[in-house]
Design a protein around this motif. Structure first.
Motif, PDB file in Angstrom:
ATOM      1  N   THR A  30      19.307 -25.120 -19.176  1.00 55.27           N
ATOM      2  CA  THR A  30      17.970 -25.327 -18.602  1.00 55.27           C
ATOM      3  C   THR A  30      17.413 -24.022 -18.043  1.00 55.27           C
ATOM      4  O   THR A  30      18.137 -23.028 -17.911  1.00 55.27           O
ATOM      5  N   ASP A  32      16.660 -23.531 -14.977  1.00 54.51           N
ATOM      6  CA  ASP A  32      17.381 -23.270 -13.737  1.00 54.51           C
ATOM      7  C   ASP A  32      18.738 -22.625 -14.019  1.00 54.51           C
ATOM      8  O   ASP A  32      19.146 -21.702 -13.310  1.00 54.51           O
ATOM      9  N   ASP A  33      19.432 -23.090 -15.056  1.00 57.96           N
ATOM     10  CA  ASP A  33      20.696 -22.463 -15.457  1.00 57.96           C
ATOM     11  C   ASP A  33      20.469 -21.000 -15.830  1.00 57.96           C
ATOM     12  O   ASP A  33      21.253 -20.117 -15.463  1.00 57.96           O
ATOM     13  N   ASP A  67      14.221 -27.939 -14.661  1.00 61.88           N
ATOM     14  CA  ASP A  67      15.108 -28.745 -15.502  1.00 61.88           C
ATOM     15  C   ASP A  67      14.712 -28.762 -16.978  1.00 61.88           C
ATOM     16  O   ASP A  67      15.294 -29.488 -17.781  1.00 61.88           O
ATOM     17  N   THR A  68      13.737 -27.931 -17.366  1.00 60.69           N
ATOM     18  CA  THR A  68      13.319 -27.837 -18.764  1.00 60.69           C
ATOM     19  C   THR A  68      14.472 -27.336 -19.623  1.00 60.69           C
ATOM     20  O   THR A  68      15.104 -26.323 -19.300  1.00 60.69           O
TER      21      THR A  68
END
Length: 85
Positions: A30, A32-33, A67-68
């Protein structure tokens, strides 16, 4: 997975590059990752992309939430909020 990442304005100035191609490890799925993965590069990256910063993210030229999900060949952009006058 290989993606293209672009950095704009103060973020570009802080990290010293405007764009790069990255081959991501499997654990990065994602936005965020990706942000965390980039912050692991060191102090400059942690400061530029810190959670407390007002930071905008886009994926495939559209504003995106943390979270995309990332996809092969996608383009991600990090930039500060923009104000107009």
């Amino acid at each position: 997975m290989k993606i293209r990442v672009r950095y704009f304005a103060s973020i570009r100035e802080a990290v010293g590059i405007s764009e790069e191609s990255i081959i991501l490890p499997d654990r990065v799925k994602t936005l965020d990752d990706l942000r965390g993965y980039l912050m692991d590069r060191g102090t400059i990256w942690r400061e530029a992309l810190a959670e407390g910063n007002s930071l905008r993210m886009a994926c495939q030229l559209k504003m995106a939430a943390p979270d995309t999900l990332l996809t092969e060949g996608c383009e991600v952009a990090f930039f500060p909020p923009v104000t107009g006058g």
